[in-house]
Each structure stands twice: as structure tokens, then as C-alpha cells.
Design an enzyme around this catalytic site. Structure first.
Site, PDB file in Angstrom:
ATOM      1  N   SER A 275       3.555   7.058  -2.339  1.00  0.00           N
ATOM      2  CA  SER A 275       3.709   5.642  -2.015  1.00  0.00           C
ATOM      3  C   SER A 275       3.199   4.739  -3.123  1.00  0.00           C
ATOM      4  CB  SER A 275       2.947   5.320  -0.724  1.00  0.00           C
ATOM      5  OG  SER A 275       3.417   6.108   0.356  1.00  0.00           O
TER       6      SER A 275
ATOM      7  N   SER B  47       8.409   8.144   0.627  1.00  0.00           N
ATOM      8  CA  SER B  47       7.613   7.146  -0.083  1.00  0.00           C
ATOM      9  C   SER B  47       7.496   5.860   0.725  1.00  0.00           C
ATOM     10  CB  SER B  47       8.255   6.847  -1.441  1.00  0.00           C
ATOM     11  OG  SER B  47       7.392   6.111  -2.264  1.00  0.00           O
TER      12      SER B  47
ATOM     13  N   ASP C 159       6.888   2.246  -0.059  1.00  0.00           N
ATOM     14  CA  ASP C 159       6.846   1.321  -1.193  1.00  0.00           C
ATOM     15  C   ASP C 159       6.942  -0.116  -0.688  1.00  0.00           C
ATOM     16  OD1 ASP C 159       6.919   3.584  -2.952  1.00  0.00           O
ATOM     17  OD2 ASP C 159       9.079   3.706  -2.563  1.00  0.00           O
TER      18      ASP C 159
END
Length: 349
Positions: free
Chosen positions: A233, A271, A273
Site C-alpha cells: 500500500s 494494494s 493506495d
């Protein structure tokens, strides 16, 4: 043997984008924005808290405009829905470790409710972002709480910002190297006014590193197996004194996420983000037609902050044998010079 000092992208002689860096090349170049850390390093813990503090938030000004961009929503961003719905933040923004996010959020709430002017407050939206430092830290112990939040907030200052393996970046891993906290800033003209945009990042994602377009594969630059990114992340916080409204800030936040691709992020399925952008300006918002230079400056500042998070990081290990190597600076300089990005300099640096 004396440890080699870590460098920033500017120290390597790399210019990124057309807009000049701010005085400290940090988010704190935005007036009234402070940064502080609480850092924990033991044989089993590499973790911490990083605080981004807009000084203006308080009893006299309860909120400032903000925007949120979600590149991939596999994360635990506390306070996200109200931030997105109302286009505002009411507290400092804290970054920390994934499983400590909720304890940190509770401690931030307690800190705010104890401040003068908040005696009758019955609703407040703490904003806490996270990435997973489980490769280098006993994340399940959830060691962070009130003490660390208060330390990060109390230490928040203007001027240069500590980067690398500090605060919320103490145990992160990015692109096969030791990741961490990074920052950068740009000054830019919006209409007839000169403004500053700055970014802080917490890097913890996978991909193949690229610096100024030059590939830097971790498999070629570090000894042994490359470090494993757990959680995969990135948290990005952007601040500006340009008086943007919430809609414009959300547009800027999307550009901040785009900047991850410039350093080689692969945006893996797991992830988380996120980018949060906020403004401390108080004038009328500019026309959208004037925003392109600010968007470019945002992407450049975020890309450089991501690179700085790796360049400043120091090698960290865990008692179970995990190790995340700092990117070797001589190899970085050699590859940049070979690509013609920088001139050949002293090989000892």
C-alpha cells in the site's frame, strides 16, 4: 566504520519537473503545515506514527477543505467516508501501521476532544491512514497508542522533515528496498498568485523502481533475497496554500495517485493506495482552467517524495531474520550517470 549519510533526490543533482522546489523541499513549505513522528525500533518492532498537522484547525476553524482519491481501496483509511462526503478534514492526519490504525484513531479523537473549545463536541472525524509493516514488525501486537500519538503531535514542527525509516515509515518496504516516509514540495503560479504544494508519502508497495526514468531493480542492487512488501500500500498526503475547494482538491489527489506509476508501482490487486489533499488557503477558489500547473507540481512533488522515502531509508531487520536493505546510493548515482541524468561525481558519495 562510519555509516554513509543518506541523500535526497536533489542531493543527487536530479531535477524533476519544471517547477522549483520549495525552501525545505518538504510539505512544511506550505505555511502552517507541521510534521512530527513517533518512532519505535526494537529487535521485533519497526513501527510508529507520523502526524501531518494543519495548524489552522482548532476551536476557531473546525475544518478545512480536503479531497480524497482512492487508487485501490484495499486499506483501512479511518474517516474516509465523511472526508469524501463533506470534502473536509477536522483533525490532523495521522499515518501508522495497519493493525494499530484504530487505536491511533481513538487516541487522536481523545487528543482533539481534550483541546480548549471542544468541551461540548459530540461528533468528530479523526483521519488515520495506514500501510502494513508486518515484514519488519510484530504487527499483531498492535503496540501503538496514546503515547505515540501524543509524541508525534507534540513533535510536529515546520522546517526540514525527517525521512526514511522514521515514524509510520519505520517498518515499510517499497519496490524491494526499505521504504519509509518521504516528502517534497514545489512552488507554482496559479493565475496571478504564487503558491506552494507539498507532499508526504508512506511507501509500502511493489513494482520495479524507476528514478527519473532509469530502472533500479532491487534484484540487481541488493544482496540476497529482496524484501517482501506485506499489504502492498501507499498513503499520500498533499497540502497547498492555493485556495482550492473540495472538488478541486479531489482532482489534485487523483493526480497524486497517478504519480506512483512514475517510480514503478505495479498497483497490485491487494494494494491500498490513497491520496488526501487539503488546502490552508482562505481566498476564493481559482478557475479550473488555471489548475494544470498545480496538478503537474503535485505529481512531481509526490514522485520525488516517493523517491526520497527510499533514498533516505536505512536498512532494517527483524529478529525472525527478515531484512529490508536500504537502496545503495553509489549504485543509484552510477546508473543515473550512465543514463546521462546526472554527471559523474565522487564515487564515495
Amino acid at each position: 566504520m562510519t555509516a554513509q549519510p543518506r541523500l535526497r533526490l536533489a542531493d543527487l543533482g536530479v531535477t524533476l519537473g519544471p517547477h522549483p522546489r520549495g525552501r525545505h523541499n518538504a510539505i512544511t513549505d506550505v505555511p502552517g503545515v507541521l510534521v512530527g513522528h513517533s518512532t519505535v525500533h526494537t529487535d521485533r518492532l519497526n513501527t510508529g506514527v507520523t502526524a501531518i498537522v494543519p495548524e489552522v484547525i482548532g476551536a476557531d476553524r473546525r475544518w478545512i477543505p480536503a479531497g480524497l482519491a482512492v487508487g485501490n481501496g484495499y486499506g483501512k483509511l479511518v474517516g474516509a467516508t465523511q472526508l469524501q462526503e463533506l470534502g473536509a478534514i477536522e483533525t490532523p492526519i495521522l499515518l501508522t501501521s495497519t493493525l494499530s490504525a484504530y487505536r491511533v484513531a481513538d487516541a487522536l479523537l481523545g487528543h482533539m476532544l481534550s483541546r480548549p473549545g471542544y468541551e461540548t463536541t459530540t461528533t468528530l472525524n479523526p483521519v488515520v491512514g495506514e500501510t502494513n509493516d508486518g515484514f519488519l514488525s510484530d504487527i499483531r501486537s498492535r503496540p501503538l497508542g496514546t503515547q505515540h500519538v501524543e509524541e508525534a503531535l507534540a513533535s510536529a514542527t515546520s522546517g526540514p522533515v525527517a525521512e526514511g525509516s522514521v515514524g509510520a515509515g519505520s517498518g515499510t518496504v517499497a519496490l524491494g528496498f526499505k521504504g519509509g516516509i518521504g516528502t517534497s514540495s514545489r512552488t507554482v503560479t496559479v493565475g496571478d498568485a504564487r503558491h506552494t504544494v507539498g507532499a508526504v508519502v508512506q511507501s509500502n508497495f511493489s513494482g520495479t523502481l524507476s528514478i527519473a526514468g532509469v530502472p533500479m531493480p532491487s534484484a540487481e542492487l541488493v544482496p540476497g533475497p529482496t524484501a517482501e512488501t506485506v499489504g502492498n500500500s501507499c498513503m499520500i498526503v498533499v497540502a497547498t496554500d492555493a485556495p482550492l475547494d473540495a472538488r478541486q482538491l479531489a482532482r489534485g489527489a487523483r493526480r497524486a495517485v497517478f504519480a506512483m506509476r512514475g517510480v514503478g508501482a505495479d498497483f497490485a490487486q491487494g494494494s491500498g493506495d490513497y491520496a488526501i489533499a487539503f488546502s490552508v488557503g482562505q481566498a476564493a477558489p481559482p478557475d479550473d482552467a488555471l489548475l494544470s500547473p498545480l496538478f503537474q507540481a503535485t505529481m512531481d512533488a509526490v514522485e520525488e517524495a516517493l523517491v526520497n522515502s527510499l533514498l533516505a531509508a536505512t536498512t532494517q531487520s527483524h529478529a525472525d531474520g527478515h531484512i529490508a536493505h536500504a537502496i545503495p546510493l553509489p549504485a543509484v548515482r552510477e546508473r543515473l550517470a550512465a543514463a546521462g541524468v546526472v554527471r559523474v561525481m565522487d564515487s564515495n558519495v
